[in-house]
Write a protein that holds these residues in place. Structure first.
Motif, PDB file in Angstrom:
ATOM      1  N   VAL A  73       8.139   7.148   3.836  1.00 39.56           N
ATOM      2  CA  VAL A  73       9.334   6.442   3.366  1.00 39.56           C
ATOM      3  C   VAL A  73       9.555   5.135   4.123  1.00 39.56           C
ATOM      4  O   VAL A  73      10.071   4.176   3.565  1.00 39.56           O
ATOM      5  N   LEU A  74       9.153   5.103   5.392  1.00 37.48           N
ATOM      6  CA  LEU A  74       9.235   3.838   6.123  1.00 37.48           C
ATOM      7  C   LEU A  74       8.337   2.806   5.439  1.00 37.48           C
ATOM      8  O   LEU A  74       8.718   1.638   5.279  1.00 37.48           O
ATOM      9  N   SER A  75       7.136   3.240   5.029  1.00 36.70           N
ATOM     10  CA  SER A  75       6.219   2.331   4.342  1.00 36.70           C
ATOM     11  C   SER A  75       6.807   1.897   3.008  1.00 36.70           C
ATOM     12  O   SER A  75       6.781   0.720   2.653  1.00 36.70           O
ATOM     13  N   LEU A  76       7.364   2.875   2.299  1.00 34.05           N
ATOM     14  CA  LEU A  76       7.943   2.574   0.983  1.00 34.05           C
ATOM     15  C   LEU A  76       9.091   1.571   1.109  1.00 34.05           C
ATOM     16  O   LEU A  76       9.190   0.613   0.358  1.00 34.05           O
ATOM     17  N   GLY A  77       9.925   1.796   2.115  1.00 30.93           N
ATOM     18  CA  GLY A  77      11.090   0.940   2.305  1.00 30.93           C
ATOM     19  C   GLY A  77      10.712  -0.489   2.654  1.00 30.93           C
ATOM     20  O   GLY A  77      11.478  -1.413   2.404  1.00 30.93           O
ATOM     21  N   THR A  78       9.543  -0.653   3.277  1.00 26.47           N
ATOM     22  CA  THR A  78       9.166  -1.997   3.692  1.00 26.47           C
ATOM     23  C   THR A  78       8.030  -2.562   2.855  1.00 26.47           C
ATOM     24  O   THR A  78       7.359  -3.512   3.260  1.00 26.47           O
ATOM     25  N   GLY A  79       7.772  -1.952   1.693  1.00 29.92           N
ATOM     26  CA  GLY A  79       6.816  -2.523   0.756  1.00 29.92           C
ATOM     27  C   GLY A  79       5.352  -2.313   1.104  1.00 29.92           C
ATOM     28  O   GLY A  79       4.491  -3.079   0.675  1.00 29.92           O
ATOM     29  N   PHE A  80       5.043  -1.260   1.874  1.00 33.44           N
ATOM     30  CA  PHE A  80       3.651  -0.986   2.221  1.00 33.44           C
ATOM     31  C   PHE A  80       3.215   0.270   1.472  1.00 33.44           C
ATOM     32  O   PHE A  80       3.235   1.370   2.003  1.00 33.44           O
ATOM     33  N   MET A  81       2.873   0.098   0.204  1.00 36.36           N
ATOM     34  CA  MET A  81       2.639   1.262  -0.660  1.00 36.36           C
ATOM     35  C   MET A  81       1.429   2.094  -0.223  1.00 36.36           C
ATOM     36  O   MET A  81       1.388   3.299  -0.440  1.00 36.36           O
ATOM     37  N   THR A  82       0.431   1.433   0.394  1.00 37.68           N
ATOM     38  CA  THR A  82      -0.758   2.184   0.807  1.00 37.68           C
ATOM     39  C   THR A  82      -0.363   3.291   1.786  1.00 37.68           C
ATOM     40  O   THR A  82      -0.803   4.429   1.673  1.00 37.68           O
ATOM     41  N   GLY A  83       0.490   2.930   2.747  1.00 40.90           N
ATOM     42  CA  GLY A  83       0.929   3.913   3.738  1.00 40.90           C
ATOM     43  C   GLY A  83       1.595   5.099   3.065  1.00 40.90           C
ATOM     44  O   GLY A  83       1.324   6.251   3.405  1.00 40.90           O
ATOM     45  N   PHE A  84       2.436   4.821   2.098  1.00 46.40           N
ATOM     46  CA  PHE A  84       3.135   5.884   1.369  1.00 46.40           C
ATOM     47  C   PHE A  84       2.132   6.833   0.705  1.00 46.40           C
ATOM     48  O   PHE A  84       2.194   8.045   0.867  1.00 46.40           O
ATOM     49  N   ASN A  85       1.161   6.227  -0.012  1.00 47.00           N
ATOM     50  CA  ASN A  85       0.220   7.064  -0.757  1.00 47.00           C
ATOM     51  C   ASN A  85      -0.643   7.916   0.170  1.00 47.00           C
ATOM     52  O   ASN A  85      -0.853   9.103  -0.081  1.00 47.00           O
ATOM     53  N   VAL A  86      -1.126   7.298   1.250  1.00 46.01           N
ATOM     54  CA  VAL A  86      -2.009   8.038   2.158  1.00 46.01           C
ATOM     55  C   VAL A  86      -1.238   9.188   2.814  1.00 46.01           C
ATOM     56  O   VAL A  86      -1.719  10.328   2.858  1.00 46.01           O
ATOM     57  N   ALA A  87      -0.007   8.900   3.285  1.00 45.85           N
ATOM     58  CA  ALA A  87       0.746   9.944   3.992  1.00 45.85           C
ATOM     59  C   ALA A  87       1.099  11.102   3.073  1.00 45.85           C
ATOM     60  O   ALA A  87       0.952  12.266   3.446  1.00 45.85           O
ATOM     61  N   ILE A  88       1.526  10.792   1.859  1.00 45.25           N
ATOM     62  CA  ILE A  88       1.883  11.879   0.932  1.00 45.25           C
ATOM     63  C   ILE A  88       0.637  12.685   0.573  1.00 45.25           C
ATOM     64  O   ILE A  88       0.674  13.908   0.437  1.00 45.25           O
ATOM     65  N   GLY A  89      -0.506  11.989   0.465  1.00 46.59           N
ATOM     66  CA  GLY A  89      -1.770  12.688   0.183  1.00 46.59           C
ATOM     67  C   GLY A  89      -2.129  13.644   1.296  1.00 46.59           C
ATOM     68  O   GLY A  89      -2.462  14.806   1.051  1.00 46.59           O
TER      69      GLY A  89
END
Lengths: 372, 179
Positions: free
Chosen positions: A121-137
């Motif tokens: 969510v930190l990645s999502l909130g700051t526009g870093f979608m790759t971080g979001f996808n990798v972490a949720i994966g």
């Protein structure tokens, strides 16, 4: 539902951050702005208020165990554990050693997957979608193991119940958990990679001093990110935590980056705890023999305040029993309650609007445990 | 140090703490279990006791809770304080009249944290905290009924009356549930 009590006279306009904003979760903050600057923020909880405390007064402990998952979607096993411990104390249950080990292993796995979501969510909130996808994966690998053990990917449906746990580990569950650890470690290193964009968003943003942190009732990574070395697992140990060796990461800066960093360092400590618990896990029963087949709560009298260290901080149950089938009063203390109302209002005073998601998510909020 | 020695050492520290607290808080400190102490005081002493406890190291206000003792006609307000230096939880209990639920606010000691906890108790139990600058509603939207967490508020009846329609075939099942 909160209405702004006194408007800031210098603001041009007020607007909502949430509760249906993609970067807010189910929680709203009313921000009063002058241009790009946030002058004042008012937290507006209530979007997820379900009245669990009242509902639990009408249900028996085994039903409440199932409901306790729902207090926070992101760390259900840990909430199961706090509730179970409160009933255990009131009923005087002696928990078998094996069950205690299983409880700790699952609570720590739950903590790690919750920290992955934090990074997401930190990645999502700051526009870093790759971080979001990798972490949720990567979180999904943990959910697969939780599914194997508890039968539910996200909600374990009261797997950690009063008197122990519902079922023993299935075959080879220990191996499956040990196989997870390299994957968790890979993700941990991925999250700790410092890149200039990440530092620019989180360094020196939303500073909470040590004194303020204590006064506002901060707990967990938020408190430790402000330089207070306090952890319920060490200061007020429960289950088998006093027999295990682990460190408590602390940082003094008190900014968003320090809070996040403390959380990420905790993943390593959780891995240590899991390895030790799996090494020591004894054979035997997983439920107290007194449990036949439901909790006879009429025997319980008295009250207890149980605290646990959840991913987000101190979670607690205050339970009063008066010899009825159901608890007379249940009070749930969620860690996000203090983080998301007084602290967020304090930190979102006179900041740039672009910093709002960074500060907001660095407080590691869970709207569900604010509202309950 | 073996586990038993450690426990004995903790026990003697605990006894000393209880003695010390009893003296300084000017009341009997009860022992519930390891690291759990409680005291019972008069409602008019709450601010004084809390500020003394704060000075004695109980710096973390964990939460404030209200228990509605309907038969007794009292509200019990409990304050749960944790000390980072003593590693003990002190529960302060006080009973106020149910018909006149007024108590002084401790927001002068814990600021925003106490203010928010009191706001919650005010909304859900109707306890009025004198001196709290902000007792506006917190969770409930446009709620005008009695405080919903009171024991004599029958939410099942309320929901049936206001939310469900007996003539609607999908909702009539709620009217068939025995109490």
């Amino acid at each position: 539902m909160t209405k702004i009590k006194e408007h800031n006279v210098n603001s041009d306009f007020a607007m909502n951050f949430g509760p249906a904003h993609p970067g807010s979760g189910n929680f709203a903050i009313k921000v009063e702005m002058r241009g790009e600057r946030v002058l004042k923020a008012t937290a507006d909880p209530g979007y997820l208020h379900r009245g669990f405390e009242k509902m639990m007064e009408y249900r028996e402990p085994m039903q409440n165990a199932v409901m306790s998952d729902r207090v926070c979607v992101l760390e259900p096993l840990q909430w199961n554990l706090v509730h179970a411990e409160a009933v255990d104390y009131l009923m005087g249950y002696e928990i078998p050693d094996r069950a205690k080990h299983i409880r700790v292993i699952l609570a720590e796995l739950s903590r790690i997957q919750s920290h992955f979501i934090w990074y997401a969510v930190l990645s999502l909130g700051t526009g870093f979608m790759t971080g979001f996808n990798v972490a949720i994966g990567y979180r999904d690998y943990i959910l697969d193991v939780l599914n194997l053990i508890t039968g539910g990917r996200v909600y374990p449906a009261g797997y950690i119940c009063p008197g122990g746990v519902r079922k023993d580990f299935p075959e080879k569950a220990e191996n499956k958990i040990l196989e997870l650890l390299p994957k968790i470690d890979y993700m941990r290193k991925f999250m700790l990679k410092e890149n200039p964009a990440w530092l620019a968003r989180f360094k020196d943003v939303g500073i909470l001093t040590k004194r303020e942190a204590i006064k506002f009732g901060a707990t967990g990574p938020v408190l430790r990110g402000s330089g207070v070395a306090s952890d319920v697992r060490r200061d007020d140990p429960y289950e088998i935590y006093d027999e295990l060796e682990f460190e408590i990461p602390v940082m003094d800066e008190g900014d968003a980056y320090a809070r996040f960093n403390v959380g990420m360092q905790e993943i390593e400590e959780s891995m240590k705890i899991i390895t030790q618990a799996i090494d020591r896990i004894p054979k035997g029963e997983v439920k107290t023999p007194n449990l036949k087949p439901t909790v006879k709560f009429q025997q319980a009298k008295g009250e207890i305040y149980i605290r646990n260290e959840l991913s987000r901080g101190e979670g607690a149950f205050y339970m009063v029993a008066t010899g009825q089938k159901t608890p007379y009063r249940v009070k749930i203390r969620g860690p996000s309650f203090t983080h998301m109302i007084p602290i967020v209002e304090h930190l979102l005073t006179d900041v740039d609007y672009a910093d709002v998601p960074a500060i907001y998510w660095s407080l590691y909020q869970c709207p569900a445990d604010v509202d309950r | 140090m073996s586990r038993k020695d450690k426990q004995n050492k903790n026990k003697s520290i605990e006894e000393k703490l209880i003695k010390d607290l009893s003296l300084k808080l000017d009341t009997t400190v009860h022992y519930q279990k390891e690291r759990r102490l409680w005291i019972s005081i008069n409602p008019d002493q709450i601010v004084e006791t809390c500020s003394k406890a704060y000075e004695l190291g109980f710096e973390h206000l964990s939460t404030i809770s209200v228990t509605d003792w309907l038969d007794e006609g009292k509200h019990e307000v409990t304050y749960h304080l944790w000390s980072y230096s003593h590693n003990h939880l002190l529960t302060i209990k006080t009973k106020i009249d149910r018909k006149k639920p007024i108590i002084s606010s401790i927001s002068s000691i814990w600021g925003g944290n106490a203010e928010t906890c009191e706001r919650e108790c005010h909304e859900l139990f109707g306890v009025k905290f004198e001196g709290n600058p902000n007792l506006t509603p917190l969770f409930l939207e446009d709620w005008e009924g009695p405080p919903p967490f009171l024991k004599d508020f029958n939410w099942r009846e309320f929901v049936k009356k206001d939310m469900y329609d007996q003539n609607n075939p999908r909702e009539k099942v709620y009217f068939e549930v025995k109490k």
